[in-house]
Motif scaffolding. Structure first.
Motif, mmCIF file in Angstrom:
data_model
loop_
_atom_site.group_PDB
_atom_site.id
_atom_site.type_symbol
_atom_site.label_atom_id
_atom_site.label_comp_id
_atom_site.label_asym_id
_atom_site.label_seq_id
_atom_site.Cartn_x
_atom_site.Cartn_y
_atom_site.Cartn_z
ATOM 1 N N SER A 1 -1.366 4.185 1.268
ATOM 2 C CA SER A 1 -1.314 4.410 2.717
ATOM 3 C C SER A 1 -0.107 5.269 3.048
ATOM 4 O O SER A 1 0.825 5.419 2.240
ATOM 5 C CB SER A 1 -1.241 3.085 3.478
ATOM 6 N N ALA A 2 -0.108 5.789 4.249
ATOM 7 C CA ALA A 2 0.982 6.670 4.670
ATOM 8 C C ALA A 2 2.218 5.838 5.044
ATOM 9 O O ALA A 2 2.140 4.652 5.386
ATOM 10 C CB ALA A 2 0.539 7.521 5.850
ATOM 11 N N GLN A 3 3.353 6.486 4.984
ATOM 12 C CA GLN A 3 4.608 5.809 5.340
ATOM 13 C C GLN A 3 4.631 5.386 6.802
ATOM 14 O O GLN A 3 5.240 4.378 7.174
ATOM 15 C CB GLN A 3 5.788 6.737 5.038
ATOM 16 N N GLN A 4 3.916 6.141 7.653
ATOM 17 C CA GLN A 4 3.891 5.828 9.062
ATOM 18 C C GLN A 4 3.280 4.451 9.320
ATOM 19 O O GLN A 4 3.751 3.689 10.157
ATOM 20 C CB GLN A 4 3.098 6.902 9.811
ATOM 21 N N ASP A 5 2.206 4.107 8.570
ATOM 22 C CA ASP A 5 1.596 2.793 8.730
ATOM 23 C C ASP A 5 2.582 1.684 8.320
ATOM 24 O O ASP A 5 2.636 0.617 8.952
ATOM 25 C CB ASP A 5 0.333 2.708 7.875
ATOM 26 N N PHE A 6 3.365 1.933 7.269
ATOM 27 C CA PHE A 6 4.346 0.952 6.822
ATOM 28 C C PHE A 6 5.434 0.752 7.874
ATOM 29 O O PHE A 6 5.837 -0.387 8.166
ATOM 30 C CB PHE A 6 4.960 1.425 5.501
ATOM 31 N N LEU B 1 0.823 -1.202 0.000
ATOM 32 C CA LEU B 1 0.000 0.000 0.000
ATOM 33 C C LEU B 1 0.863 1.261 0.000
ATOM 34 O O LEU B 1 0.531 2.256 -0.667
ATOM 35 C CB LEU B 1 -0.932 0.001 1.217
ATOM 36 N N TRP B 2 1.927 1.211 0.707
ATOM 37 C CA TRP B 2 2.796 2.407 0.739
ATOM 38 C C TRP B 2 3.504 2.606 -0.597
ATOM 39 O O TRP B 2 3.645 3.723 -1.088
ATOM 40 C CB TRP B 2 3.811 2.252 1.874
ATOM 41 N N GLU B 3 3.927 1.470 -1.226
ATOM 42 C CA GLU B 3 4.562 1.596 -2.542
ATOM 43 C C GLU B 3 3.575 2.086 -3.582
ATOM 44 O O GLU B 3 3.971 2.793 -4.530
ATOM 45 C CB GLU B 3 5.142 0.230 -2.965
ATOM 46 N N ASP B 4 2.303 1.734 -3.445
ATOM 47 C CA ASP B 4 1.275 2.223 -4.375
ATOM 48 C C ASP B 4 0.751 3.591 -3.982
ATOM 49 O O ASP B 4 -0.201 4.094 -4.616
ATOM 50 C CB ASP B 4 0.106 1.232 -4.439
ATOM 51 N N ARG B 5 1.308 4.172 -2.942
ATOM 52 C CA ARG B 5 0.952 5.509 -2.450
ATOM 53 C C ARG B 5 -0.519 5.570 -2.037
ATOM 54 O O ARG B 5 -1.197 6.571 -2.193
ATOM 55 C CB ARG B 5 1.228 6.575 -3.511
#
Length: 414
Positions: A184-189, A178-182
């Motif tokens: 979700s936020a980086q914080q969740d990753f 999800l973070w790589e696909d932009r």
């Protein structure tokens, strides 16, 4: 004057004639048998020459008969084929080298480096005993099975940590995508990544707890603990039975690798200068005829408070298991070599009725020869008497000749 001289000469002649007449009469009145009685009296105290000559052949014959019997008793008749079949070799006596040695009394012990006192490391109840006393076991072989509630708790902890780690990995993979696909936020990753790392640490911790007690996480029965041999050896002690409750530090088995043992002996302060690490020794026992060589591996730096001696140790190879722990032995520490005038192999000497004896080669076999021995280094023996240089003697497998000599003595008695 002339008349006086003539009268003096006549008087002197008369005196001489009177003395001779008196001596003759005494001789005639003496006992004519007196000398005969004295001679007969003296003869009664002496043996007649004829008597001595009569006893001499009998004494000589008796001595020759005894010598012949003794020679026959020590003679062993063997053909060349029999000597070869028995493996008896000959040795010409003569000068040889002998190593000076100092003997010490010692004892065979377990090799502590290859002896293990097996403990459960977890309290529990014995479910099964798979090894018996004296049994040869291989490394990793099952010795006993124990049911332990503590192990069940540790395995439950490991299984829980594994489940959490799996869930944390799934969450991390999802948040990463999800973070790589932009989306979700980086914080969740980053939170998912941290949770996965914590789950990995918890799983490693649980696995290390199991490894510390010698257990694995994968088991159909959570509380079953298998106790296995730490290395190949012999079960020399066993202290558990079926259904017995054991503590985590109880010594339930002792396994020792008897292919090597230690020979320990005490060294007095006066001998410490001659006993050094690396010296070659010969270890023997009165329990059997076997001998073995070894090297001093350790000499204690301190003296015992009670014995006031230092401990020395020899590591011995024991492939046949003959050197059993507890056996009393003699340790001969070898020193410098010396050249002696008459030396024979130690195997050439046998003890027959308390007398040291070698077997001289004679026509048709061998003859036992008593000898007086001196120093020995375990391989060679100094001969002080009974043999001369150049004589042929049996040098090996002389126990065969000793046995034959015993048979001959038994037949002679019957």
């Amino acid at each position: 004057m002339a008349l006086l001289i003539v009268l003096g000469l006549l008087g002197t002649g008369a005196v001489l004639m009177t003395a001779r007449h008196t001596s003759g009469e005494e001789a005639e009145h003496a006992d004519p048998h007196e000398g005969q009685h004295e001679g007969q009296h003296e003869d009664t105290h002496e043996d007649k020459p004829g008597d001595k000559d009569a006893h001499a052949p009998e004494a000589q014959a008796h001595g020759e008969h005894e010598a012949h019997e003794e020679h026959e008793e020590t003679r062993i008749s063997l053909s060349a084929e029999q000597i070869k079949a028995a493996g008896i070799t000959l040795q010409a006596t003569g000068p040889g080298q002998l190593q000076a040695s100092a003997e010490f009394q010692g004892e065979i012990r377990f090799n502590d480096d290859r002896t293990s006192h097996v403990v459960p490391r977890l309290a529990g109840v014995v479910e099964a005993v798979h090894a018996d006393l004296g049994q040869q076991v291989k490394k990793g072989e099952l010795l006993a099975t124990v049911a332990s509630t503590a192990l069940a708790e540790q395995r439950s902890e490991w299984l829980t940590a594994q489940k959490r780690r799996d869930a944390a990995r799934v969450s991390f993979e999802r948040e990463k995508k999800l973070w790589e696909d932009r989306i979700s936020a980086q914080q969740d990753f980053l939170q998912a990544q941290s949770a996965l790392q914590e789950a990995d640490i918890a799983l490693q911790n649980a696995a290390q707890k199991l490894a510390a007690v010698g257990a694995t996480g994968a088991s159909a029965v959570l509380n079953r603990f298998e106790i296995r041999a730490p290395f190949a050896g012999t079960v020399v002690e066993k202290h558990l039975s079926l259904g017995e409750a054991v503590k985590e530090d109880a010594s339930i088995f002792t396994v020792s690798d008897l292919s090597t043992v230690w020979a320990d002996f005490a060294v007095a302060p006066k001998d410490l200068g001659t006993v050094r690490v690396g010296q070659r020794v010969i270890v023997s026992s009165t329990a059997f005829d076997s001998k073995t060589e070894g090297v001093i591996a350790y000499v204690g730096a301190l003296l015992g408070e009670q014995t006031r001696t230092a401990r020395a140790r020899v590591a011995l190879r024991n492939p046949g298991g003959a050197w059993r722990p507890g056996l009393f032995v003699t340790v001969a520490v070898l020193g410098e070599q010396q050249t002696l005038p008459l030396v024979v192999n130690a195997d050439a000497v046998q003890s027959v009725e308390g007398q040291s004896m070698v077997f001289k080669a004679v026509d048709g076999g061998f003859a036992g020869q008593p000898v007086k021995l001196g120093r020995s280094d375990g391989r060679s023996v100094e001969v002080l008497g009974g043999l001369k240089a150049g004589e042929q003697i049996a040098a090996s497998n002389t126990f065969v000749l000793k046995a034959e000599l015993g048979k001959g003595s038994a037949e002679h008695e019957h």
